[in-house]
Design an enzyme around this catalytic site. Sequence first.
Site: not given
Length: 280
Positions: A48, A123, A165
Amino acid sequence: MSGTAERQPRVAVVQMNGRADWKGNRPVVEGLLGQAAVGGADVAVLPENLLAMPADPRDLVAMGRVDTSRAVEDLRDMARRTGMWLVAGTLPFAPDGEDDPDRVVPRTLVIAANGDIVAHYDKIHLFDVTLPDGQESYRESAVFRAGTEPVVVDTPAGRLGLATCFDLRFPELFRRLVDLGAEWFCLPSAFTQATGRAHWEVLLRARAIENGCWMAAAAQVGRHADGRQTWGHSMLVDPWGEVLADCGESPDTVAVATFDRQKRDRLSRTFPVRDLRRLR
């Protein structure tokens, strides 16, 4: 017996101590991808905040409008030169079709070995939390706009479900990815040291075990320009939850593992958790 055994795919995770801009990160990424290629990887997963870990996270908004396109072309060229597929995530992009001068979209690109961009994932879950000790607080929504759509894509290592994440904490996303045909997951990450120490490995293994899928988690590590310290421990986990590789807290390193497709198929037949689901 005739013929030869099918070659099993190899997947790399790239761990790096992200610099403050793409100029600093580019040669590091290039060198680490070279190592992954030498290790026989067919697909390499990058962490990321791949473009930059700047001193002020708000700088990513300006970078997304100036530097991202340059980084994308560099990454496409790296894919062509190494002959690998890249999961390049995340990079800051201006929101599609909207003028939002204060925020960008955290986007993961899937780049084929010929340099074509074959999929992207924005995301879904943003890291808006205060840690229990009260010493650290994060508000990703101040800089980023969340995505809304789960994404799967065919790769040389099988059908890939994309996550990033903080998504790791939401098992319903991974169930949805499996329902869409995912055989393995990627997780570009920048886990904080505190949350990583407490939850990183157990959550990676849980998502792999409960879905019978491979997990390739590529992480940032070490201290960055904004003072934040990330956990590292990029991992490759098999569908039974065995950790095949762990990069520890070493900066700028690569791990590669073979995805044994027969092992996953055997587990699907003999331990058919997905087929035995009662609640959907």
